[in-house]
Design a protein around this motif. Structure first.
Motif, short mmCIF file in Angstrom:
data_model
loop_
_atom_site.label_atom_id
_atom_site.label_comp_id
_atom_site.label_asym_id
_atom_site.label_seq_id
_atom_site.Cartn_x
_atom_site.Cartn_y
_atom_site.Cartn_z
N SER A 196 -3.30 13.58 -14.18
CA SER A 196 -3.03 13.68 -12.75
C SER A 196 -4.25 13.40 -11.90
N MET A 197 -5.41 13.93 -12.31
CA MET A 197 -6.59 13.92 -11.46
C MET A 197 -7.57 12.80 -11.79
N LEU A 198 -7.31 12.02 -12.84
CA LEU A 198 -8.22 10.94 -13.21
C LEU A 198 -8.38 9.95 -12.06
N ASP A 199 -9.62 9.76 -11.62
CA ASP A 199 -9.97 8.76 -10.61
C ASP A 199 -9.34 9.06 -9.23
N GLN A 200 -8.94 10.32 -8.98
CA GLN A 200 -8.41 10.64 -7.66
C GLN A 200 -9.53 10.75 -6.63
N VAL A 209 -6.69 13.01 -0.26
CA VAL A 209 -6.34 11.65 -0.70
C VAL A 209 -5.00 11.16 -0.16
N THR A 210 -4.27 12.00 0.58
CA THR A 210 -2.98 11.57 1.12
C THR A 210 -3.06 11.46 2.65
N PRO A 211 -2.39 10.48 3.24
CA PRO A 211 -2.40 10.34 4.70
C PRO A 211 -1.76 11.56 5.37
N GLN A 212 -2.31 11.96 6.51
CA GLN A 212 -1.82 13.15 7.18
C GLN A 212 -0.35 13.05 7.55
N GLU A 213 0.09 11.86 7.98
CA GLU A 213 1.48 11.70 8.40
C GLU A 213 2.46 11.79 7.24
N ARG A 224 1.82 13.90 4.55
CA ARG A 224 1.46 15.06 3.75
C ARG A 224 2.63 16.01 3.54
N GLY A 225 3.49 16.17 4.55
CA GLY A 225 4.63 17.05 4.39
C GLY A 225 5.56 16.61 3.28
N ARG A 226 5.88 15.31 3.25
CA ARG A 226 6.74 14.79 2.19
C ARG A 226 6.06 14.87 0.82
N VAL A 227 4.76 14.58 0.81
CA VAL A 227 4.01 14.65 -0.44
C VAL A 227 4.06 16.05 -1.03
N LEU A 228 3.78 17.04 -0.21
CA LEU A 228 3.72 18.41 -0.70
C LEU A 228 5.09 18.92 -1.12
N SER A 229 6.14 18.50 -0.42
CA SER A 229 7.47 18.91 -0.83
C SER A 229 7.79 18.35 -2.22
N LEU A 230 7.39 17.10 -2.48
CA LEU A 230 7.59 16.52 -3.80
C LEU A 230 6.80 17.28 -4.87
N LEU A 231 5.58 17.69 -4.54
CA LEU A 231 4.75 18.41 -5.50
C LEU A 231 5.34 19.77 -5.84
N TRP A 232 5.93 20.45 -4.86
CA TRP A 232 6.52 21.76 -5.16
C TRP A 232 7.80 21.60 -5.96
N PRO A 236 0.80 -1.23 0.00
CA PRO A 236 0.00 0.00 0.00
C PRO A 236 0.83 1.28 0.00
N ARG A 237 1.99 1.27 0.67
CA ARG A 237 2.82 2.48 0.70
C ARG A 237 3.36 2.81 -0.68
N LEU A 238 3.83 1.81 -1.40
CA LEU A 238 4.31 2.03 -2.76
C LEU A 238 3.18 2.51 -3.66
N ARG A 239 1.99 1.91 -3.50
CA ARG A 239 0.85 2.33 -4.31
C ARG A 239 0.48 3.79 -4.02
N MET A 240 0.59 4.18 -2.75
CA MET A 240 0.30 5.57 -2.39
C MET A 240 1.28 6.53 -3.07
N TRP A 241 2.57 6.17 -3.09
CA TRP A 241 3.57 7.06 -3.69
C TRP A 241 3.45 7.09 -5.21
N LEU A 242 3.04 6.00 -5.81
CA LEU A 242 2.78 6.04 -7.25
C LEU A 242 1.61 6.98 -7.55
N ARG A 243 0.63 6.98 -6.67
CA ARG A 243 -0.50 7.91 -6.82
C ARG A 243 -0.02 9.35 -6.67
N VAL A 244 0.90 9.56 -5.76
CA VAL A 244 1.45 10.91 -5.55
C VAL A 244 2.23 11.37 -6.77
#
Length: 472
Positions: free
Chosen positions: A220-224, A162-166, A168-176, A22-30
């Motif tokens: 990016s947003m398909l099926d999110q 759609v991202t876990p709170q714990e 979110r910081g890493r996710v958003l840094s990747l997005l920026w 599930p963690r890998l699947r979450m990061w692929l989604r990110v």
């Protein structure tokens, strides 16, 4: 049927393999989510790195007018609160946020696709008189600005959903990082496409970048946002309703250290913002750089910013004070603007590029250091509130800086009769503003008004940061 099962078997095996991770699947989604940010950066590169130069340099349009067009989106940023709130209400009721994102993406596409026609409208080659052409251009850039504000707000809300709170910081840094990388890649790619420059070529490139933005947004947003069989959204979480703007301002005014910090950051941001419209025209008019060469300035600036964002985040994690980061940003800005002010001939192009990189680094360090310090000074219960206000303050400061810089360049250049004088006066004014902000910061620190007990991670609330505050 047997053949279809054979063809689909590898995909099903991959799906089963991912379901067990599930963690890998979450990061692929990110990573798929990051396509939106990359597309946003890609589409903004010709707007902020090419169109401004051509309008000012090749067509002789007043820098004040060009700056006003490009800064219009800053003054529309309060619309984020309206559409963000409405999407929160829809989300809480189990309905989609996606329609708001589609609206914002379509307005952004329409603005990006029609913005290059300002070359025809403002050059006098069209059928409209100049005053009416200006009104049409403002309508185009208003639609674009409204679209960017809506799309970015709803996109970040969906990311939070759609991202876990714990994580979110890493996710958003990747997005920026994806956002800045999109700007760099777009700048380099468009620079190559515009080596043989023509107005028609630029229109085609900008419309192509607009299409790329729409395509990447769709991917990016398909099926999110996923629906249950009963038509309601899956995984609906409670939403937080923020205070009104009036309440927010009163709460901000009651906290003197935070208020003073906002003043310092607004001055520094205004200083850094003056380069938004003028770097590319300066490279063309004073240094003799081609359109393709000045387009690549965005990559130089973005590279400096990306380096500073990563470095500043690392230093903060290592325990370095956020105040030191803001002080470092001031020094980088002062040296950067001094460097480009001394670059007054085609022989100084290398020196000019170094100054542009230093300005990008200073801006990146200011964003991360300022965000971290604001988070450290405000109480946890109102962190989102104050960060939202920080975003509005940044947007208004950048808008004022961009428009004032264009106006000053026009007036001083015309009064002196020397093309470079207006630019240099603006750069020296920026240097002065940043220096004043640095001195004020030191005074506040000496008085003990900015001693935050706990400086928080600069990435943990990046959902409050507008894309245009990083890119422009």
């Amino acid at each position: 049927m047997a053949m279809a099962d054979t063809l689909l078997r590898p995909f099903r095996q991959v799906q089963h393999w991912l379901e067990a991770r599930p963690r890998l699947r979450m990061w692929l989604r990110v990573f798929r989510l990051s396509l939106f940010q990359f597309g946003m950066g890609l589409s903004l590169a010709p707007l902020t790195g090419t169109l401004n130069r051509v309008l000012i340099n090749e067509l002789g349009i007043a820098a004040f007018l060009v700056g006003s067009l490009l800064a219009l989106h800053y003054f529309i940023s309060p619309a984020r609160a309206i559409f963000g709130y409405q999407s929160d209400v829809h989300r809480a009721a189990g309905r989609w946020r996606t329609p708001y994102l589609v609206l914002g993406a379509m307005l952004t596409y329409g603005g990006l696709a029609t913005a290059p026609f300002s070359l025809i409208l403002l050059s006098g080659e069209g059928y409209l008189p100049f005053p009416l052409a200006v009104i049409v251009c403002f309508a185009i850039f208003f639609a674009y600005g409204l679209g960017v504000n809506i799309a970015e707000t709803i996109y970040l809300a969906i990311v939070s959903d759609v991202t876990p709170q714990e994580e979110r910081g890493r996710v958003l840094s990747l997005l920026w990082v994806a956002l800045v990388l999109g700007t760099i890649v777009g700048s380099l790619l468009i620079g190559e496409l515009l080596i043989d420059y023509s107005h028609t070529r630029l229109i085609q490139v900008m419309q192509g970048s607009a299409l790329a933005f729409v395509f990447l947004t769709f991917m990016s947003m398909l099926d999110q946002e996923r629906l249950k069989p009963n038509g309601q959204l899956a995984d609906v979480t409670p939403v937080r309703v923020r205070e009104t703007l009036g309440d927010s301002l009163r709460m901000l005014a009651a906290q003197r250290p935070l208020r003073n910090l906002f003043i310092v950051l607004a001055l520094a941001t205004t200083g850094f913002a003056v380069h938004d419209v003028l770097l590319e025209p300066y490279g063309g008019q004073v240094l003799g750089m081609t359109v393709a060469e000045t387009t690549r300035l965005t990559a130089v600036w973005g590279g400096g910013m990306l380096t500073a964002i990563v470095l500043t985040g690392w230093l903060l994690w290592r325990g370095q004070p956020a105040l030191r980061m803001i002080g470092g940003a001031s020094l980088l800005g002062i040296v950067g603007f001094a460097t480009i002010s001394l670059s007054t001939s085609p022989d100084h192009v290398g020196q000019f590029l170094s100054g542009v990189a230093l300005i990008g680094m200073g801006r990146g360090m200011l964003i991360v250091g300022g965000l971290s310090l604001v988070m450290g000074l405000c109480d946890r219960a109102h962190a989102g509130l104050f960060l939202a206000l920080w975003g509005i303050t940044q947007a208004l400061a950048q808008g004022v800086g961009t428009i004032a810089a264009g106006l000053a360049r026009d007036i001083i250049g015309r009064m002196s009769g020397v093309v470079a004088s207006g630019y240099i006066a603006v750069y020296l004014s920026a240097l002065t503003l940043i220096a004043i902000a640095g001195v004020m910061l030191l005074v506040l620190y000496r008085r003990g008004q900015l001693r935050a007990e706990q400086v928080r991670s600069p990435w943990s609330s990046l959902e409050q940061v507008n894309a245009d505050q990083i890119i422009f």
